[in-house]
Design a protein around this motif. Sequence first.
Motif, mmCIF file in Angstrom:
data_model
loop_
_atom_site.group_PDB
_atom_site.id
_atom_site.type_symbol
_atom_site.label_atom_id
_atom_site.label_comp_id
_atom_site.label_asym_id
_atom_site.label_seq_id
_atom_site.Cartn_x
_atom_site.Cartn_y
_atom_site.Cartn_z
ATOM 1 N N PHE A 29 0.981 -0.991 -0.116
ATOM 2 C CA PHE A 29 0.154 0.095 -0.121
ATOM 3 C C PHE A 29 0.878 1.223 0.173
ATOM 4 C CE2 PHE A 29 -2.842 -3.195 2.183
ATOM 5 C CZ PHE A 29 -3.744 -3.200 1.467
ATOM 6 N N VAL A 34 3.217 -4.715 2.776
ATOM 7 C CA VAL A 34 2.251 -5.610 3.534
ATOM 8 C C VAL A 34 2.549 -7.109 3.560
ATOM 9 C CG1 VAL A 34 0.321 -5.990 4.422
ATOM 10 C CG2 VAL A 34 0.853 -3.677 4.060
ATOM 11 N N PRO A 53 0.023 -11.588 14.738
ATOM 12 C CA PRO A 53 -0.055 -10.436 15.291
ATOM 13 C C PRO A 53 -0.834 -9.536 14.467
ATOM 14 C CG PRO A 53 2.371 -10.753 15.480
ATOM 15 C CD PRO A 53 1.674 -11.838 14.347
ATOM 16 N N SER A 54 -1.524 -8.474 15.125
ATOM 17 C CA SER A 54 -2.265 -7.421 14.400
ATOM 18 C C SER A 54 -1.389 -6.695 13.618
ATOM 19 C CB SER A 54 -2.847 -6.382 15.490
ATOM 20 O OG SER A 54 -3.453 -5.462 14.977
ATOM 21 N N GLY A 55 -2.049 -6.574 12.419
ATOM 22 C CA GLY A 55 -1.192 -5.947 11.342
ATOM 23 C C GLY A 55 0.171 -6.709 10.755
ATOM 24 N N SER A 56 -0.001 -8.062 10.849
ATOM 25 C CA SER A 56 0.936 -8.764 10.327
ATOM 26 C C SER A 56 0.723 -9.226 8.654
ATOM 27 C CB SER A 56 1.051 -9.981 10.929
ATOM 28 O OG SER A 56 -0.259 -10.789 11.142
ATOM 29 N N GLY A 57 -0.691 -8.920 8.246
ATOM 30 C CA GLY A 57 -0.960 -9.093 6.874
ATOM 31 C C GLY A 57 -2.070 -10.193 6.543
ATOM 32 N N LYS A 58 -2.673 -10.603 7.848
ATOM 33 C CA LYS A 58 -3.551 -11.672 7.553
ATOM 34 C C LYS A 58 -4.927 -11.485 6.857
ATOM 35 C CE LYS A 58 -4.532 -11.995 12.026
ATOM 36 N NZ LYS A 58 -3.407 -10.655 12.431
ATOM 37 N N SER A 59 -5.434 -10.218 7.202
ATOM 38 C CA SER A 59 -6.722 -9.787 6.236
ATOM 39 C C SER A 59 -6.216 -9.658 4.782
ATOM 40 C CB SER A 59 -7.297 -8.697 6.892
ATOM 41 O OG SER A 59 -7.746 -8.862 8.143
ATOM 42 N N THR A 60 -4.956 -9.016 4.561
ATOM 43 C CA THR A 60 -4.654 -8.693 3.227
ATOM 44 C C THR A 60 -4.539 -9.722 2.344
ATOM 45 O OG1 THR A 60 -3.672 -6.662 4.266
ATOM 46 C CG2 THR A 60 -2.954 -7.327 1.856
ATOM 47 N N GLU A 69 -8.300 -7.262 -2.779
ATOM 48 C CA GLU A 69 -7.141 -6.467 -2.939
ATOM 49 C C GLU A 69 -6.650 -7.075 -4.134
ATOM 50 O OE1 GLU A 69 -6.677 -3.735 -1.171
ATOM 51 O OE2 GLU A 69 -7.471 -4.177 0.544
HETATM 52 P P1 ADP Z 1 -4.115 -7.970 9.959
HETATM 53 O O1 ADP Z 1 -5.297 -8.626 9.458
HETATM 54 O O2 ADP Z 1 -2.910 -9.110 10.216
HETATM 55 O O3 ADP Z 1 -4.188 -7.350 11.258
HETATM 56 P P2 ADP Z 1 -3.846 -6.203 7.641
HETATM 57 O O4 ADP Z 1 -3.719 -7.159 6.561
HETATM 58 O O5 ADP Z 1 -5.346 -5.788 7.922
HETATM 59 O O6 ADP Z 1 -3.314 -6.758 8.801
HETATM 60 O O7 ADP Z 1 -2.896 -5.005 7.757
HETATM 61 C C1 ADP Z 1 -1.631 -5.162 7.311
HETATM 62 C C2 ADP Z 1 -1.139 -3.858 7.233
HETATM 63 O O8 ADP Z 1 -1.571 -3.272 6.035
HETATM 64 C C3 ADP Z 1 -1.431 -3.018 8.375
HETATM 65 O O9 ADP Z 1 -0.179 -1.937 8.682
HETATM 66 C C4 ADP Z 1 -2.569 -2.054 7.787
HETATM 67 O O10 ADP Z 1 -2.467 -0.692 8.176
HETATM 68 C C5 ADP Z 1 -1.980 -1.805 6.489
HETATM 69 N N1 ADP Z 1 -3.369 -1.846 5.521
HETATM 70 C C6 ADP Z 1 -4.162 -3.031 5.022
HETATM 71 N N2 ADP Z 1 -4.902 -2.382 4.316
HETATM 72 C C7 ADP Z 1 -4.608 -1.262 3.899
HETATM 73 C C8 ADP Z 1 -5.014 -0.062 2.686
HETATM 74 N N3 ADP Z 1 -6.261 -0.324 2.284
HETATM 75 N N4 ADP Z 1 -4.331 0.907 2.944
HETATM 76 C C9 ADP Z 1 -3.273 1.064 3.530
HETATM 77 N N5 ADP Z 1 -2.821 0.232 4.329
HETATM 78 C C10 ADP Z 1 -3.476 -0.943 4.565
#
Ligand code: ADP
Length: 258
Positions: A29, A34, A53-60, A69
């Motif tokens: 991003f 990420v 951990p939170s922010g590790s990229g799981k959702s992405t 995405e």
């Molecule tokens: P998790 O699900 O493991 O908590 P995410 O995949 O949601 O982590 O996010 C990983 C990183 O990517 C975080 O630092 C988050 O802020 C960043 N991020 C996620 N989506 C976006 C986006 N659409 N734009 C900018 N940064 C993003």
Amino acid sequence: MSTAGRSAGGTSTGTADAAVQITDLHKSFGSVEVLRGIDLTVAPGEVVCIIGPSGSGKSTLLRCVNLLETPTSGSVVVEGREMTDPDCEIDEARRSVGMVFQSFNLFSHLSVLDNLTIAQRRVLGRDRAEAERVARANLDRVGLGERGSAQPSQLSGGQQQRVAIARALSMDPSVMLFDEPTSALDPELVGDVLDVMRGLARDGMTMLVVTHEIQFAREVADRVLFIDGGLVVELGPPADVIGNPREPRTREFLARVL
Ligand code: ADP
Ligand code: MG
């Protein structure tokens, strides 16, 4: 194992019999990378739980599998169809991947039954009778066969999440993605949702599950993936990754959440 065999179409690459093949997946991003090169092959009927951990990229990572995405580079192949191929028909490809979110995202103005039939009719072109037959079968499957005429607001959070699962199943996905499906629920409602997911796993559904329910991962996952900083730190059977982690980062994470 899965009841797959749905037509694949598109470009065929990767391991021929994989349900999902993720190869050197990167996602940035802006200047923030990420996902920094994820490789994962998921067999048909396999359940992979993703922890980290939170922010590790799981959702992405999950969102790249159904192209919510767009990956920066690398490839995602679902049942032989390369999702990341520019020629891939994205709406059609997405249909093969069901997704359940932390927030249930039901249509609040529609009945439970209509929540399950609308996409079947609009996207798959099923007639009302067929869509309702499929919807009722899936409501039965999540233990809500009697609640088709309810409005979402009349249901508990756990029931709403089970409706969201039934809605995804009604599109006949070959893979189901779950992104922290129980994180928004009151503790006493978590068990019923996990039971439904256990049932799907038993029935051979291919599942990628982001969860903080370590006990669930230990019981249900065929493999557990620990992700940190956008990289796969550890991947293997739960007895190894959860029961006897090899990497210090995995151990530190588990010490915090267990
Ligand atoms: P998790 O699900 O493991 O908590 P995410 O995949 O949601 O982590 O996010 C990983 C990183 O990517 C975080 O630092 C988050 O802020 C960043 N991020 C996620 N989506 C976006 C986006 N659409 N734009 C900018 N940064 C993003
Ligand atoms: Mg997340």
